[in-house]
Design a protein around this motif. Structure first.
Motif, PDB file in Angstrom:
ATOM      1  N   LEU A 130       0.847  -1.188   0.000  1.00  0.00           N
ATOM      2  CA  LEU A 130       0.000   0.000   0.000  1.00  0.00           C
ATOM      3  C   LEU A 130       0.885   1.240   0.000  1.00  0.00           C
ATOM      4  N   PRO A 131       0.403   2.321  -0.600  1.00  0.00           N
ATOM      5  CA  PRO A 131       1.137   3.586  -0.495  1.00  0.00           C
ATOM      6  C   PRO A 131       1.019   4.127   0.930  1.00  0.00           C
ATOM      7  N   THR A 132       1.417   5.355   1.127  1.00  0.00           N
ATOM      8  CA  THR A 132       1.353   5.953   2.467  1.00  0.00           C
ATOM      9  C   THR A 132      -0.065   5.872   3.024  1.00  0.00           C
ATOM     10  N   GLU A 133      -0.149   5.899   4.337  1.00  0.00           N
ATOM     11  CA  GLU A 133      -1.450   5.849   5.004  1.00  0.00           C
ATOM     12  C   GLU A 133      -2.328   7.015   4.556  1.00  0.00           C
ATOM     13  N   GLN A 134      -1.721   8.175   4.371  1.00  0.00           N
ATOM     14  CA  GLN A 134      -2.460   9.364   3.933  1.00  0.00           C
ATOM     15  C   GLN A 134      -3.092   9.138   2.556  1.00  0.00           C
ATOM     16  N   LYS A 135      -2.335   8.579   1.615  1.00  0.00           N
ATOM     17  CA  LYS A 135      -2.871   8.329   0.270  1.00  0.00           C
ATOM     18  C   LYS A 135      -3.962   7.267   0.310  1.00  0.00           C
ATOM     19  N   TYR A 136      -3.729   6.208   1.094  1.00  0.00           N
ATOM     20  CA  TYR A 136      -4.723   5.147   1.193  1.00  0.00           C
ATOM     21  C   TYR A 136      -6.016   5.671   1.838  1.00  0.00           C
ATOM     22  N   ASP A 137      -5.887   6.433   2.915  1.00  0.00           N
ATOM     23  CA  ASP A 137      -7.070   6.988   3.586  1.00  0.00           C
ATOM     24  C   ASP A 137      -7.851   7.910   2.652  1.00  0.00           C
ATOM     25  N   ARG A 138      -7.135   8.706   1.856  1.00  0.00           N
ATOM     26  CA  ARG A 138      -7.796   9.607   0.896  1.00  0.00           C
ATOM     27  C   ARG A 138      -8.548   8.783  -0.161  1.00  0.00           C
ATOM     28  N   PHE A 139      -7.951   7.674  -0.596  1.00  0.00           N
ATOM     29  CA  PHE A 139      -8.597   6.764  -1.547  1.00  0.00           C
ATOM     30  C   PHE A 139      -9.917   6.232  -0.975  1.00  0.00           C
ATOM     31  N   ILE A 140      -9.870   5.748   0.259  1.00  0.00           N
ATOM     32  CA  ILE A 140     -11.073   5.188   0.894  1.00  0.00           C
ATOM     33  C   ILE A 140     -12.123   6.275   1.088  1.00  0.00           C
ATOM     34  N   LYS A 141     -11.713   7.450   1.537  1.00  0.00           N
ATOM     35  CA  LYS A 141     -12.660   8.542   1.746  1.00  0.00           C
ATOM     36  C   LYS A 141     -13.319   8.941   0.436  1.00  0.00           C
ATOM     37  N   MET A 142     -12.520   9.061  -0.627  1.00  0.00           N
ATOM     38  CA  MET A 142     -13.060   9.442  -1.943  1.00  0.00           C
ATOM     39  C   MET A 142     -14.042   8.372  -2.441  1.00  0.00           C
ATOM     40  N   LEU A 143     -13.667   7.112  -2.285  1.00  0.00           N
ATOM     41  CA  LEU A 143     -14.530   6.021  -2.736  1.00  0.00           C
ATOM     42  C   LEU A 143     -15.862   6.029  -1.990  1.00  0.00           C
ATOM     43  N   THR A 148     -17.308   8.511  -0.308  1.00  0.00           N
ATOM     44  CA  THR A 148     -18.107   9.742  -0.417  1.00  0.00           C
ATOM     45  C   THR A 148     -18.491  10.077  -1.852  1.00  0.00           C
ATOM     46  N   LYS A 149     -17.608   9.833  -2.796  1.00  0.00           N
ATOM     47  CA  LYS A 149     -17.864  10.189  -4.200  1.00  0.00           C
ATOM     48  C   LYS A 149     -18.258   8.988  -5.064  1.00  0.00           C
ATOM     49  N   GLY A 150     -18.009   7.759  -4.543  1.00  0.00           N
ATOM     50  CA  GLY A 150     -18.392   6.570  -5.290  1.00  0.00           C
ATOM     51  C   GLY A 150     -17.353   6.091  -6.288  1.00  0.00           C
ATOM     52  N   ARG A 151     -16.224   6.801  -6.344  1.00  0.00           N
ATOM     53  CA  ARG A 151     -15.179   6.428  -7.294  1.00  0.00           C
ATOM     54  C   ARG A 151     -13.853   6.985  -6.778  1.00  0.00           C
ATOM     55  N   ALA A 152     -12.782   6.183  -6.911  1.00  0.00           N
ATOM     56  CA  ALA A 152     -11.470   6.649  -6.471  1.00  0.00           C
ATOM     57  C   ALA A 152     -10.382   5.876  -7.197  1.00  0.00           C
ATOM     58  N   ARG A 153      -9.200   6.481  -7.233  1.00  0.00           N
ATOM     59  CA  ARG A 153      -8.058   5.792  -7.850  1.00  0.00           C
ATOM     60  C   ARG A 153      -6.872   5.839  -6.909  1.00  0.00           C
ATOM     61  N   LEU A 154      -6.026   4.822  -7.039  1.00  0.00           N
ATOM     62  CA  LEU A 154      -4.858   4.712  -6.180  1.00  0.00           C
ATOM     63  C   LEU A 154      -3.734   4.043  -6.949  1.00  0.00           C
ATOM     64  N   VAL A 155      -2.523   4.565  -6.769  1.00  0.00           N
ATOM     65  CA  VAL A 155      -1.340   3.958  -7.370  1.00  0.00           C
ATOM     66  C   VAL A 155      -0.749   2.972  -6.368  1.00  0.00           C
TER      67      VAL A 155
END
Length: 153
Positions: free
Chosen positions: A104-117, A119-126
């Motif tokens: 997994l990338p940094t906790e911050q990037k992963y948390d942002r991915f989960i939050k976006m998914l 709340t917005k229904g779609r997210a991307r993560l490297v």
């Protein structure tokens, strides 16, 4: 959060991504932040008696995809997960059984991915992966994965 059974994950992968059976893919390890997919050289040989580049790329993509699949399943999030972009650097020939370790990338990037998914229904993560053979780094992969929330109908 539910307990993850790697055999069930592999069964799902083999049923829904049939090429993984032909590649000989297995999922031996998951520790909460990384996941390993292994594959035998015999099923992935090229004309130079090393691993076929397409197989290496497929195993690396699978390890990143499976890591996110497991993480989302742990959180009880139902989504459609796909690869959007893939980059693979071939560093050395693979001349024996090999594995791809995705982290997994940094906790911050992963948390942002989960939050976006959520709340917005779609997210991307490297997700980045390393392909190794006999302890040697043979390739690196960077995959951009997109998750789209599934809603019950």
């Amino acid at each position: 959060m539910s307990e993850i059974n790697l055999k069930e994950v592999l069964d799902y992968v083999q049923e829904h991504i049939p090429i993984t059976v032909h590649l000989g893919a297995a999922i031996p390890r998951y520790d909460g932040s990384s996941l390993t997919v292994t594959a035998p050289l015999a099923e992935n040989l090229n004309h130079r008696q090393s691993a076929f580049g397409g197989s290496l790329s497929a195993i690396a993509i699978l390890s990143g995809w499976a890591l996110l699949f497991v993480k989302l399943r742990e959180l009880g999030i139902r989504s459609r997960l796909v690869i959007q972009k893939t980059e693979f650097d071939f560093l050395a020939p693979v001349t024996d059984d090999f594995e791809s370790l995705s982290r997994l990338p940094t906790e911050q990037k992963y948390d942002r991915f989960i939050k976006m998914l959520t709340t917005k229904g779609r997210a991307r993560l490297v997700v980045e992966s390393e392909v190794t053979c006999d302890g040697q780094l043979c390739g690196t992969h960077k995959g951009t994965f997109v998750a789209v929330l599934l809603t019950d109908h």
